[in-house]
Design a protein around this motif. Sequence first.
Motif, PDB file in Angstrom:
ATOM      1  N   THR A   1       0.829  -1.206   0.000  1.00 14.32           N
ATOM      2  CA  THR A   1       0.000   0.000   0.000  1.00 14.32           C
ATOM      3  C   THR A   1       0.866   1.259   0.000  1.00 14.32           C
ATOM      4  OG1 THR A   1      -1.734  -1.197   1.194  1.00 14.32           O
ATOM      5  CG2 THR A   1      -1.855   1.205   1.219  1.00 14.32           C
TER       6      THR A   1
ATOM      7  N   LEU B   1       2.056   1.704  -3.386  1.00 16.14           N
ATOM      8  CA  LEU B   1       0.985   2.230  -4.233  1.00 16.14           C
ATOM      9  C   LEU B   1       0.849   3.744  -4.070  1.00 16.14           C
ATOM     10  CD1 LEU B   1      -1.417   1.872  -6.144  1.00 16.14           C
ATOM     11  CD2 LEU B   1      -2.837   1.345  -4.111  1.00 16.14           C
ATOM     12  N   LYS B   2       0.912   4.224  -2.823  1.00 16.70           N
ATOM     13  CA  LYS B   2       0.810   5.665  -2.576  1.00 16.70           C
ATOM     14  C   LYS B   2       1.964   6.415  -3.258  1.00 16.70           C
ATOM     15  CE  LYS B   2      -1.615   5.286   1.845  1.00 16.70           C
ATOM     16  NZ  LYS B   2      -1.540   5.529   3.306  1.00 16.70           N
TER      17      LYS B   2
ATOM     18  N   THR C   1       1.453   6.366  -7.004  1.00 18.54           N
ATOM     19  CA  THR C   1       0.372   7.293  -7.360  1.00 18.54           C
ATOM     20  C   THR C   1       0.851   8.743  -7.337  1.00 18.54           C
ATOM     21  OG1 THR C   1      -1.253   5.765  -6.416  1.00 18.54           O
ATOM     22  CG2 THR C   1      -1.963   8.038  -6.751  1.00 18.54           C
TER      23      THR C   1
ATOM     24  N   MET D   1       0.932   2.245 -11.890  1.00 24.52           N
ATOM     25  CA  MET D   1       0.012   2.450 -10.773  1.00 24.52           C
ATOM     26  C   MET D   1      -1.069   1.372 -10.744  1.00 24.52           C
ATOM     27  SD  MET D   1      -2.482   5.685  -9.972  1.00 24.52           S
ATOM     28  CE  MET D   1      -3.622   5.119 -11.265  1.00 24.52           C
ATOM     29  N   VAL D   2      -1.624   1.063 -11.918  1.00 30.53           N
ATOM     30  CA  VAL D   2      -2.679   0.039 -11.977  1.00 30.53           C
ATOM     31  C   VAL D   2      -2.118  -1.328 -11.600  1.00 30.53           C
ATOM     32  CG1 VAL D   2      -4.275  -1.155 -13.499  1.00 30.53           C
ATOM     33  CG2 VAL D   2      -4.030   1.326 -13.668  1.00 30.53           C
TER      34      VAL D   2
ATOM     35  N   GLN E   1       0.355  -1.948  -9.555  1.00 27.25           N
ATOM     36  CA  GLN E   1       0.544  -1.968  -8.102  1.00 27.25           C
ATOM     37  C   GLN E   1      -0.788  -2.060  -7.379  1.00 27.25           C
ATOM     38  OE1 GLN E   1       3.330  -2.329  -6.679  1.00 27.25           O
ATOM     39  NE2 GLN E   1       2.673  -2.150  -4.549  1.00 27.25           N
ATOM     40  N   LEU E   2      -1.796  -1.389  -7.894  1.00 24.31           N
ATOM     41  CA  LEU E   2      -3.137  -1.469  -7.312  1.00 24.31           C
ATOM     42  C   LEU E   2      -3.666  -2.906  -7.352  1.00 24.31           C
ATOM     43  CD1 LEU E   2      -5.588   0.021  -6.110  1.00 24.31           C
ATOM     44  CD2 LEU E   2      -6.394   0.379  -8.470  1.00 24.31           C
TER      45      LEU E   2
END
Length: 503
Positions: free
Chosen positions: A216, A219-220, A223, A236-237, A239-240
Amino acid sequence: MKRVLKNTTALLGSVLISACAVGPDFHRPDLPKDVNYQATPLAGTAGNAQSGTGVAQHFQSGVDIPGKWWEVFRNPQLNALVEQALANNQSMKAMQTGLKSAWEQRRIEGAGLYPTISASFNPTRNKTSRVYSPVPNNNTWLYNVHTAQLTIGYVPDLWGGTRRAIEAAGAQAEIQKFQLEATALTLISDLVSATIDEATLRAQIEATHDLIASQTSALKLITARQKFGDASEQDMVAQLASVAQLEATLPSLNLQLAQTRDQLAVLVGVAPNTPLPTFTLEQFTLPQTLPVSLPSDLLNQRPDIRAAQAQIQSASAQIGVAIANRLPNVQLSALPGQAVGTMSDFFKPGYGNWTIAATVMQPIFQGGSLLHAERQARDNLLQANETYKATVLSAIQDVADSLHALDFDADALMANESAYTATGKSLKIAQAQLRLGDVSELMVLQAQQSHAQARLAYVQAQGARFSDSVGLFQSLGGGWWNRNDLGMTPQAQKALGKSLLPW
């Protein structure tokens, strides 16, 4: 009368002494030659730690299995839980009652060795028709008769059919006994394994949470970088999706943990809402020395093998019963009594009466049922022998599989421990480089992710080593001969399981 009874008793005694028992005698099959768990000599497992789950385990061949083998894990909460389960588990109690019932059936068969005695008293009021003469010595048409009589019957066990039936019933009770021991062994092993599973699942959930946290954070960061154009939307996608996949594994782990807790409660004999202690891997100590029984010892130690042995004995005895049913049989009977007109005449001389009889019976034609019953009994014996051989081989395979699991899972733990240590060092290096500005935060997060994944694999390997030790104790029979699982004192066991006295 006394002289007749004395001579009859002497005759019956001589018949019993000279009686034979037809049919084959039971002999336990021997272990096949050159049978062992593996082709190479036993060697200790891999390991280099002084304590903990990484310690090397050594095997002691021919050492006895302790009755409370679960105490080798040095977990007081586990010890208390096993004792509670042995006292409260409903399946155990049902099997203990079933064993008592089987022993009573043996004593029912044993009643055939004793004579049967019944007493009767028959008072009657009688009227003789005037067509007939009046009752002698009374000269009246109305009279009373009070008859007191004993009915004594005895069937000598000439061919040993009754003794074979007792042997068969005793063997069936032995089957019940070793099914009870197998139930106790399964109960204990499942309970210990469930506590280890709980501890492993808790460690996996904790490691998964740490992995989700690191992912997470990554991800931050991605992003934020994507907003400034330093990372693509695809990164980003991706990692999401990685975070979502990890979060999707948590419900499954939590479900397994909840079901394991429910299993623990049922094994202990309580409802799932009953408070029970929680378990973590740190509470368990991996035993450094493990006993390994000789293959020949399994014939006495494994409950399934002992039950298969008892099945052979029961089938062997049933052949004797079937043969005895085809042979001549003798039935002895005696009917001593008194018949008086008034109650005051009882026990006065002259009113006694008795009959002694013997009947010899020989089956001649029953549609072939007796012949086919004997053939069926012989086929059942052949079947029981083959089942026994298969059970022995399966037991040896269980031990061999447990030894292999101990060996290879120790190697797997060392590999996972090395990976966990290496990723930990890599994480420390990345964190130091981050402080010096040599790497980005993303590199540190990736190192955290690798370390968390290595930790997840490491705790799974830890739990596997504990479970392998449980599997070895279970495959060796679990030391039931060194504890009392039958739910009664040794004196009560002897009285029910050995005695044939009618009281």
